[in-house]
Every structure is written in C-alpha cells, then in structure tokens.
Motif scaffolding. Structure first.
Motif, short mmCIF file in Angstrom:
data_model
loop_
_atom_site.label_atom_id
_atom_site.label_comp_id
_atom_site.label_asym_id
_atom_site.label_seq_id
_atom_site.Cartn_x
_atom_site.Cartn_y
_atom_site.Cartn_z
N UNK A 46 0.82 -1.21 0.00
CA UNK A 46 0.00 0.00 0.00
C UNK A 46 0.86 1.26 0.00
N UNK A 47 2.00 1.18 0.68
CA UNK A 47 2.86 2.36 0.73
C UNK A 47 3.41 2.70 -0.66
N UNK A 48 3.73 1.66 -1.46
CA UNK A 48 4.22 1.93 -2.81
C UNK A 48 3.15 2.58 -3.66
N UNK A 49 1.90 2.12 -3.50
CA UNK A 49 0.79 2.74 -4.24
C UNK A 49 0.60 4.18 -3.79
N UNK A 50 0.75 4.42 -2.49
CA UNK A 50 0.56 5.77 -1.95
C UNK A 50 1.64 6.72 -2.47
N UNK A 51 2.84 6.22 -2.68
CA UNK A 51 3.95 7.08 -3.09
C UNK A 51 4.12 7.17 -4.60
N UNK A 52 3.39 6.36 -5.37
CA UNK A 52 3.55 6.33 -6.84
C UNK A 52 2.91 7.57 -7.45
N UNK A 53 3.73 8.40 -8.11
CA UNK A 53 3.27 9.65 -8.69
C UNK A 53 2.32 9.43 -9.86
N UNK A 54 2.63 8.43 -10.72
CA UNK A 54 1.79 8.18 -11.90
C UNK A 54 0.38 7.74 -11.49
N UNK A 55 0.31 6.90 -10.48
CA UNK A 55 -1.00 6.44 -10.02
C UNK A 55 -1.82 7.61 -9.46
N UNK A 56 -1.15 8.50 -8.73
CA UNK A 56 -1.88 9.64 -8.17
C UNK A 56 -2.34 10.59 -9.26
N UNK A 57 -1.47 10.82 -10.28
CA UNK A 57 -1.89 11.68 -11.39
C UNK A 57 -3.06 11.06 -12.15
N UNK A 58 -3.00 9.75 -12.35
CA UNK A 58 -4.11 9.08 -13.03
C UNK A 58 -5.39 9.20 -12.21
N UNK A 59 -5.27 9.13 -10.90
CA UNK A 59 -6.45 9.26 -10.04
C UNK A 59 -7.07 10.65 -10.17
N UNK A 60 -6.21 11.70 -10.24
CA UNK A 60 -6.74 13.06 -10.39
C UNK A 60 -7.43 13.23 -11.76
N UNK A 61 -6.81 12.70 -12.83
CA UNK A 61 -7.40 12.82 -14.16
C UNK A 61 -8.74 12.09 -14.23
N UNK A 62 -8.76 10.86 -13.72
CA UNK A 62 -10.00 10.10 -13.71
C UNK A 62 -11.06 10.77 -12.84
N UNK A 63 -10.63 11.40 -11.78
CA UNK A 63 -11.58 12.14 -10.93
C UNK A 63 -12.25 13.27 -11.70
#
Length: 642
Positions: free
Chosen positions: A1-18
């Motif tokens: 979970x920590x790797x997912x939390x720190x992954x920049x690409x995943x967070x950017x994808x989450x903002x775009x999908x949001x």
C-alpha cells in the motif's frame, strides 16, 4: 500500500479520472434534472415546458389580432410599415406549414372568423387537435386554439417547439433511470478517486513522513480567494445557463441541449480548483503546518495566546475583579437588551443559574484539592490529586501540589537510599573490623596467660584488654544500631512480665550502681504488668537505659525508676541527674554518636539511646526523652498485654 501511496503516476491518473468522473456526473446530472421535470407527468401536455410554449403562441396570436385591428385605423406611414412587417412575420410563424399549433379567432358576436390557420378540408378545430382551449380577448371576441396530436405531427413533418417538447418528453421518461444511475455511479467513483488522491497527497518515494512542496508555503488565504473567484464566475455562467433553460423556447432546444457539455466543463473547472485547495489543506494537516501557513489562524492563535498569557500572569485578585465585572455586564445585557427585555427576569435568572453552576464547579474542585492536600500532609507523599475537569487556576495549583508530592517522594527515596547506604557501610566496616579485633583479643588473652616479670608489661596488657573489649562493644553496637534503624532485626512479640524483667535488670546493675554511689528508687504498681514485646529487644532497651545511668549520672544521687500502667499501655520511666550540663536538645541526644559528655572522656559510644529508640519502635512502642536543666528522663511505652 505504501508503494501505491507514493507512486506519482497512479496519483496523477487518479486526479485525471476524478475530473473525468466529475464531467460525466455533471452531464448526466443535467440530463437527469431535465428528465425529472417529466417524471410526475403522464403526457407532454401536463409539463411546464408545454404550457410555456403554448402561452407563447397564444401571446403571438393576441399580438397578431391587435396589429390587424390597429391597421384599420389612421396611422402614420412609419408606424403602419412596422405593424405590417410584424403582422407578416407573425402570419409566417403561425402558418400551419410552420407549426403544429391551430387556432381560430372569432368576432365579438361570434359570427365571424377574424383569423385562423385551419385547413377546413381536414375538419373543424375540435377534430384536428387533442384538446380545444378557449380564451376571451380584451378587445372583444374569442380565441380557440389547440395542438396537433403526436402522431399527426409525425405525419406533417413540422418540427416546431411542440414537436421537440413531446419528443424530448418521451426520451426523458424512457432514459430517466439511466441518467439517475449514471449520476449515482459516477458520483461514487469521483468520491472514491478523490479520497484516494487525497490519501496519497504529500508522499514521495524514498522519503519518510510528509513531503511539503512550494504549494504549501503559499498562504491558504490565496487558495481560498482563488476558489471564491472561481465559484463566483461559475455562478455567473450557470445563471445564464439556467436562464436559457427557463426560456428555452427563445434559445431553442438545441441550444439548451448543447449547453450541457459546457456546464460539465464549468463543473470540472470548479472541481479542479476545489480539489487543489483541499489537497493543500490535507497536506498541511498531515504535516501539522496548517496554522503556521494560514494568516488568519496565525493571527487568531497569536491573539488567543496573548490573551491567555495576560490572564495567566494576572493576579488572582484582578482575575476575580474582571470576572465580577463581566458578570455584571452580562446581567445588564440580559435584563436591558431590547430583544431580551420583554422576557425579564428570565434571561437574568438563566445567567445566575449558569454562574451558580460555575461557582459550584469551582467549589467542588477546591474541595478535591483540599482533600488531596490533607492526604499528602498526613504522610502519603505518593498521592496524586485528580486534575481532570478542574478550572484553570485550580488545575495549575493541583499540578503544583502533585509536583511537590513527587519532589517529596524523591527526597524521601533519596534519604532512604542514603540511610541504607550508611547502614550497609557500617555493617560492612564493622564486619571487616571483627576479624582483626578478634585476633587482637585472642592474642591479649594469650599474653594474659603468660608470666610477665615486668610490671609495666602487665599494665600494658590490661590496657590492651580493656580497650579491645571496648572496641568490640562499639563494633557490636554499631551493627545493632544499623540493623535496628533499618528494621532488619526480627521481632518475636510475646506476653512478658515487665516487673520481673525490671527486677532482674536492677539486680544485675546493683554492683555497678553501688560503685558510683547511686541509689535506685523503684516504684511499681500492684500486680504484674504484662506487655506485648520481644523479650530480647526489651532487655536491651532496659540495659541501655541503666547503662546510661551508670555512665552519666551524678555520683551520690538517686535514680528514679517508675513503672506506670494504664490506658492500654505500660510505661517505664527512668530519671536521673546528669553529671555534665545538658545543653543539648532531647531529640539531638537520640541521634547516633551524640553524647551528653561533650568532652567524650567517658566510655560511652553515643549509640545507646539511638538503639533503644529504634528497638522500642520496632516493638510497636514509643521512646521519649525529657531534659529539664540537669534532670534527664527517659520513657519507654509499650502496648499492654491482656
């Protein structure tokens, strides 16, 4: 979970999908709102949109009749041309080839048709439309009108406002559940993506804790100002869109439908700015810097801490004065402020009840502190006063008392540790002295057994014997005093006759007392006086007291020994006149190595009274000394045995 939390690409994808989910939610939500306007209606004619379009066409007919009537009068050329142009445009709009609206205007007597767009070959108005509506005209006459049925509209192929109203009505009713489901699902997806993006905000790979960026150094008020500006602009644009929705027949249904994606983009812009603000607020909260990066909060904290410091440093008298003045101000406000004035004396009574509750709260806290202080003063230095829900001043006072209690406890522990250290030191040193001392005594005994021709040698041997025995006695006294003061001695308490024990002790000291020309005056009650004590330790106490008399009493005087029985205890009192001036307090005499003979020329060690007191207290009794001039009095009190 920590790797997912720190992954920049995943967070950017989450903002775009949001943001995409927000756009879809806004679009489907608008369609759902449009469809909801048809949800409670069974036919298009029941909808508000149909009524507004119908009223618009009725108004056009009225204007058309008015302009025709005006053209029959005398008009100037310019006005006449304007009226004719309006009549022509209205005729084209109301022509049956351009609309599904049908009407007939009758004269005031109802015998003549003034205006109409009916095709008489298709029958009367009642035969062509679904329902006929009648309205009285202001200038006289009647207006009969109606709208063609949906199936007739499909045959004529005229696509006017009525056609689109009925078409959109059928589509909205058919797709309402779809729009509603899309809106709910996309809202849930947007919320989930938003929470996930906030959860990952402020974390970077390989960095512990929260990573603060340049965005968090910008005052939060700037973000709030940006958000407020965007919201005001969106409200302005949405106001224009809502006007188009309300007057959609002026803008056209296509224009209204085309505005739906635009509104979705506006919603995405607002959501993006709001997400930016909430993201930086989340990161600041995670890093615990929200107050430090918010000007208003910093000012509020500064004012609050300044006021709290001022009140904290203010003397209690001034605090009480300010509290009383505040009470008077609140009472005056409650009794004379105009909205509350009419309810007198109820507001003042409420204020007094609140003040009474506060005073009772303060009194209860003071009582708690008072009881805790009494417990600490009684000797329980480990007691802690409960400071929960105490007023500010009382809480600080209670914390100070708890700190004093902790300090006393530490001091007592330190003193006990020091006493144990001294006792261990004395015991160890005494033990180390015993071995060479025993050897000295044995060799002295061997010397005494030999024949000495030199008188001086015999005298030296006697001195060695006397001094070594005194040193042995001192070493034994040291060990016993150390054990008695620390409670290391075992105590076996039993029923002992005090009269008999005292008689034996006086018998053993008879010769020593006679050598010093001391006379014993013994006073005892009738019958045996039984005490509950340890016989061995009690004998040592009496031995020390009588030994003191032989060492320090003035020769040729009397020693008074009295046994007192009563009130559940037995007291042994020994009184004598001191040979030396007693200029030392009684408590000081009971300390170790303190002697009444300040010149220290006698054979005493200064440990007898200290040992006697410790042994008496070990047996549950009390040991007291009274010094009055040269009169010395020792009292040993022990529990009486039944």
């Amino acid at each position: 979970m920590r790797k997912v939390q720190e992954n920049l690409l995943i967070r950017l994808a989450a903002w775009v999908l949001f943001l995409l989910a927000v756009w879809g939610c806004a679009v489907s939500g608008q369609k759902m709102i449009l469809a909801l306007s048809c949800a409670n209606d069974s036919i298009p004619q029941d909808t508000g949109r149909f009524s507004r379009v119908l009223d618009d066409y009725v108004g056009r007919v009225k204007v058309y009749v008015d302009y025709q009537n005006a053209l029959t009068g005398v008009l100037d050329f310019e006005t006449e041309q304007v009226y004719r142009s309006e009549v022509k445009q209205t005729e084209e709009k109301l022509d049956r080839a351009n609309t599904n609206f049908r009407y007939q205007v009758f004269s005031e007597n109802g015998s003549e048709v003034i205006a109409s767009n009916l095709d008489e070959s298709l029958g009367t108005l009642e035969q062509q439309v679904e329902a006929v509506y009648i309205i009285e005209l202001e200038q006289g006459g009647e207006l009969l009108y109606g709208v063609l049925p949906m199936e007739t509209m499909d045959q004529t192929g005229v696509e006017d406002e009525f056609y689109f109203v009925q078409k959109e009505f059928l589509e909205d009713q058919a797709n309402l559940d779809l729009y509603m489901g899309q809106t709910i699902i996309l809202s849930a997806i947007a919320a989930g993506l938003f929470l996930f993006a906030l959860w990952g905000s402020g974390h970077k790979p390989g960095q512990e804790g929260v990573a603060v960026t340049w965005q968090e150094h910008i005052p939060l008020e700037a973000y709030l100002l940006l958000l407020g500006t965007v919201l005001i602009m969106e409200m302005y644009f949405l106001g224009g869109v809502s006007d188009a929705w309300w007057n959609w027949w002026d803008y056209g249904d296509a224009a209204v439908r085309k505005s739906i994606p635009l509104v979705g983009m506006i919603a995405v812009g607002g959501a993006a700015v709001a997400a930016l603000v909430l993201r930086t607020v989340t990161v600041r909260c995670k890093a615990h810097i929200l107050v430090h990066t918010t000007l208003v909060l910093r000012l509020a904290v500064f004012l609050w801490t300044s006021a709290a410091y001022f009140m904290k440093t203010l003397p209690i008298t001034w605090k009480s004065t300010l509290a009383f003045l505040a009470y008077l101000g609140v009472i005056f406000f409650a009794d004379y402020w105009e909205p509350l004035y009419y309810y007198r004396p109820l507001p003042g009574m409420v204020v007094n009840v609140v003040v009474l509750v506060i005073v009772c709260w303060w009194s209860a806290g003071f009582r708690r502190i008072r009881k805790g202080t009494d417990v600490i003063a009684a000797g329980n230095v480990n007691h802690k006063i409960d400071t929960t829900r105490l007023p500010g001043e009382l809480k600080r006072h209670a914390e100070s008392l708890n700190n004093i209690s902790s300090g006393l406890n530490s001091a007592v522990d330190e003193k006990m540790k020091s006493e144990r250290f001294k006792a261990e030191l004395i015991t160890n040193v005494s033990h180390d002295l015993k071995t060479p001392l025993t050897s000295i005594i044995n060799y002295v005994n061997l010397l005494k057994a030999t024949q000495q021709t030199d008188p001086k040698a015999q005298e030296y041997i006697e001195v060695l014997d006397r001094k070594s025995q005194r040193l042995k006695k001192l070493t034994e006294d040291l060990v016993e005093a150390s054990k008695a003061s620390t409670g290391a001695l075992s105590v076996n308490r039993e029923r002992i006759g005090m009269n008999q024990l005292l008689s034996q002790a006086l018998g053993e000291y008879e010769e020593k007392l006679e050598e010093r020309h001391l006379t014993v005056v013994c006073t005892e009650p009738e019958g045996e006086s039984y005490v509950y004590a340890d016989g061995r330790h009690l004998w040592r106490v009496i031995d020390n007291l009588l030994g003191n008399c032989t060492k320090y009493a003035l020769e040729g005087t009397r020693i008074y020994v009295e046994l007192i029985r009563g009130k559940g205890s037995v007291t042994l009192a020994v009184k004598n006149v001191s040979r030396e001036a007693l200029n030392i307090p009684a408590e000081r005499l009971m300390e170790r190595f303190v002697r009444g003979d300040t010149s220290r020329t006698t054979e005493g060690s200064g440990l007898g009274l200290s040992i006697a007191r410790s042994l008496t207290e070990l047996q549950g009794g009390t040991f007291e000394l009274v010094v009055d001039g040269d009169l010395f009095k020792a009292m040993v009190t022990l529990p009486q045995a039944s």
